[in-house]
Design a protein around this motif. Structure first.
Motif, PDB file in Angstrom:
ATOM      1  N   LYS A  73       0.803  -1.222   0.000  1.00  9.69           N
ATOM      2  CA  LYS A  73       0.000   0.000   0.000  1.00  9.69           C
ATOM      3  C   LYS A  73       0.836   1.271   0.000  1.00  9.69           C
ATOM      4  O   LYS A  73       0.294   2.371  -0.134  1.00  9.69           O
ATOM      5  N   HIS A  74       2.127   1.147   0.125  1.00  7.28           N
ATOM      6  CA  HIS A  74       3.004   2.313   0.027  1.00  7.28           C
ATOM      7  C   HIS A  74       3.234   2.736  -1.425  1.00  7.28           C
ATOM      8  O   HIS A  74       3.824   3.794  -1.661  1.00  7.28           O
ATOM      9  N   PHE A  75       2.785   1.951  -2.375  1.00  6.64           N
ATOM     10  CA  PHE A  75       3.058   2.229  -3.782  1.00  6.64           C
ATOM     11  C   PHE A  75       1.796   2.741  -4.473  1.00  6.64           C
ATOM     12  O   PHE A  75       0.751   2.089  -4.429  1.00  6.64           O
ATOM     13  N   ALA A  76       1.917   3.901  -5.116  1.00  2.00           N
ATOM     14  CA  ALA A  76       0.812   4.478  -5.875  1.00  2.00           C
ATOM     15  C   ALA A  76       0.772   3.852  -7.264  1.00  2.00           C
ATOM     16  O   ALA A  76       0.814   4.539  -8.287  1.00  2.00           O
ATOM     17  N   SER A  77       0.711   2.553  -7.278  1.00  2.01           N
ATOM     18  CA  SER A  77       0.689   1.779  -8.509  1.00  2.01           C
ATOM     19  C   SER A  77      -0.508   0.849  -8.465  1.00  2.01           C
ATOM     20  O   SER A  77      -0.652   0.057  -7.516  1.00  2.01           O
ATOM     21  N   TYR A  78      -1.359   0.922  -9.468  1.00  2.85           N
ATOM     22  CA  TYR A  78      -2.568   0.105  -9.460  1.00  2.85           C
ATOM     23  C   TYR A  78      -2.263  -1.390  -9.400  1.00  2.85           C
ATOM     24  O   TYR A  78      -2.882  -2.109  -8.604  1.00  2.85           O
ATOM     25  N   PRO A  79      -1.294  -1.915 -10.177  1.00  2.00           N
ATOM     26  CA  PRO A  79      -0.984  -3.351 -10.078  1.00  2.00           C
ATOM     27  C   PRO A  79      -0.497  -3.758  -8.688  1.00  2.00           C
ATOM     28  O   PRO A  79      -0.864  -4.829  -8.188  1.00  2.00           O
ATOM     29  N   VAL A  80       0.331  -2.918  -8.050  1.00  2.00           N
ATOM     30  CA  VAL A  80       0.827  -3.257  -6.715  1.00  2.00           C
ATOM     31  C   VAL A  80      -0.315  -3.212  -5.703  1.00  2.00           C
ATOM     32  O   VAL A  80      -0.402  -4.060  -4.804  1.00  2.00           O
ATOM     33  N   LEU A  81      -1.198  -2.235  -5.835  1.00  2.00           N
ATOM     34  CA  LEU A  81      -2.356  -2.169  -4.943  1.00  2.00           C
ATOM     35  C   LEU A  81      -3.302  -3.347  -5.161  1.00  2.00           C
ATOM     36  O   LEU A  81      -3.989  -3.774  -4.237  1.00  2.00           O
ATOM     37  N   MET A  82      -3.338  -3.869  -6.387  1.00  2.00           N
ATOM     38  CA  MET A  82      -4.115  -5.087  -6.638  1.00  2.00           C
ATOM     39  C   MET A  82      -3.548  -6.257  -5.838  1.00  2.00           C
ATOM     40  O   MET A  82      -4.300  -7.049  -5.251  1.00  2.00           O
ATOM     41  N   VAL A  83      -2.220  -6.375  -5.794  1.00  2.00           N
ATOM     42  CA  VAL A  83      -1.590  -7.424  -4.982  1.00  2.00           C
ATOM     43  C   VAL A  83      -1.980  -7.241  -3.512  1.00  2.00           C
ATOM     44  O   VAL A  83      -2.283  -8.210  -2.807  1.00  2.00           O
TER      45      VAL A  83
END
Length: 474
Positions: free
Chosen positions: A143-153
């Motif tokens: 959740k520290h990453f403003a990246s949609y794929p990472v937030l999907m993980v």
């Protein structure tokens, strides 16, 4: 309060319709928090859990081991509670994108409930609780990453995280209490009351601390896609609590498992028919209906309350930690009211809770969502959270009575499958906020009718049993 009234002057707008960014002034939420704080601690002290007579040997140690672990792990859950929507909003995501992220978590949780419901029964409930902490740490890192794929993980991990929270811990407690130690059944309700009181007390503290952290470091900073500060701070505190909780569980809990069938049918309970028979009892089906309708309403509410209280404003500026703490104080008051009603049957308590919750959410369903209705809707939301506080210990006690320990985790996860399906469908189709609250009212009204019908049928059965006795005595 003095700070809140100072902030009030900055936030006041002479004409809310002239300013599309108008939001409710924070003093309103501060006053509500102060009032709820006084009420919940007064009720909490009045209804503090007591046990008549001497406690069985080993009970205090058993309950302490559970409550310490529960406190740390639920703190990890609550720290992330206030700011999920605000965090995603601060990353620049809009409501449809945020809804998709919520859908991923609930959909994955639903899938796990279908084919991995008995995982904790076989893998071990202690190890499942430790796995819960592991998934929590991974979620926070993502959740520290403003990246949609990472937030999907992160949302995939959240799905597994939620399944374990609502099954492994409760099942471990029930099994240790009833199977390993053989403590009296009436003490199980005492344990659940303490468990949920601690949960809400921790939630109140987490809400205030989360808001304090965001206020001290309000502007998030970033290195590329990696963000820190702002609404990331509560999640960092969540990770710390879950690391400590996992270590504590590893060092202090004993392992327990669900009962196993004998012979070749050990891995195939559906073929043997025992799980089917346990699941299709009317009491267990009622438990499933209660979980499906009430808890799906609760989770959809989690997604909906932030935009409902800032319909035309910046969601990341809403004092979510303070509002969340207010909700949790209402929950704590609800748990205290449940203890005041201990002389009533639990199923009757749940009937009253669902009826009041339906009335509360009928307010936004009828008057709508706008700047002019923020205060009334907020009051209705606080009443709904009061109902949530009374619901959980009552429902947990009902499930503890009606569901066999042999397949407890499996059946609990099966309960969650239709609940997750409803949540996923609502978030995926994205109805308006007004339509969403009308649906929540309909769900709560439906389960209220079902519980009332069950109570009526049970009353008729009791009367039919009493008639021969009355005739014989006459």
């Amino acid at each position: 309060l003095a700070q809140a009234f100072t902030a009030q002057r900055r936030w006041e707008q002479p004409d809310s319709s002239a300013n599309p960014a108008y939001m409710a002034p924070p003093a309103i939420f501060s006053i509500a928090a102060t009032i709820n704080l006084a009420i919940c601690f007064s009720l909490g002290y009045t209804t503090r859990s007591k046990v008549d007579g001497a406690l069985p040997g080993g009970f205090v140690g058993h309950l302490t081991r559970y409550l310490v672990a529960w406190t740390l792990c639920i703190a990890g859950e609550w720290f992330g509670g206030p700011g999920v929507y605000a965090l995603y909003s601060s990353y620049g995501f809009e409501r449809p994108q945020i809804a998709q992220l919520f859908v991923l978590g609930f959909a994955w949780s639903s899938v796990l409930g279908c084919f991995a419901g008995g995982f904790a029964d076989r893998f071990g409930r202690k190890r499942s609780a430790m796995l819960f902490c592991t998934f929590g740490v991974i979620t926070v890192c993502c959740k520290h990453f403003a990246s949609y794929p990472v937030l999907m993980v992160a949302r995939f991990c959240d799905g597994a995280h939620a399944s374990l929270l609502y099954t492994a811990f409760e099942s471990w407690l029930v099994s240790e209490h009833s199977v390993r130690h053989g403590f009296p059944g009436e003490l199980l309700g005492h344990s659940f009351a303490l468990m949920f009181s601690v949960s809400y007390l921790v939630a109140v503290a987490c809400g205030f601390v989360a808001q304090l952290g965001v206020d001290l470091w309000p502007v998030g900073e970033s290195i590329g896609l990696f963000h820190y500060g702002g609404w990331c701070i509560p999640f960092d505190l969540s990770m710390l609590c879950q690391i400590i909780g996992g270590i504590y569980i590893a060092l202090n809990w004993d392992e327990n498992y669900g009962e196993q069938n004998d012979g070749s049918s050990a891995g195939s309970p559906w073929t043997a028919g025992s799980l089917r028979s346990a699941l299709l009892k009317k009491e267990v089906l009622l438990c499933g209906a209660i979980v499906t309708c009430f808890e799906s309403s609760m989770f959809i509410f989690v997604f909906s309350w932030t935009p409902a209280l800032s319909p035309n404003g910046d969601h990341s500026l809403l004092p979510c930690g303070l509002i969340f703490a207010t909700y949790m104080m209402a929950c704590m008051s609800g748990a205290s009211i449940y203890r005041l009603c201990s002389s009533f049957r639990n199923v009757h308590i749940v009937l009253g809770v669902t009826a009041l919750a339906a009335i509360a959410l009928s307010v936004p369903a009828v008057i709508g969502i706008s700047d002019a209705t923020v205060y009334l809707n907020f009051a209705a939301f606080v009443v709904f959270e009061l109902c949530v506080g009374a619901y959980f210990p009552a429902a947990a006690t009902i499930k503890g009575e009606f569901v066999e320990d042999k397949y407890r985790v499996t059946i609990y996860n099966l309960f969650r499958t239709p609940m997750n399906a409803i949540v996923v469908a609502v978030l995926l189709f994205g109805p308006s906020l007004e339509s969403t609250f009308r649906l929540l009212f309909a769900l709560l009204a439906t389960v209220t009718v079902l519980i009332a019908a069950f109570c009526y049928s049970e009353g008729r059965v009791d009367d039919s049993k009493a008639l021969p006795l009355l005739a014989a005595s006459a």
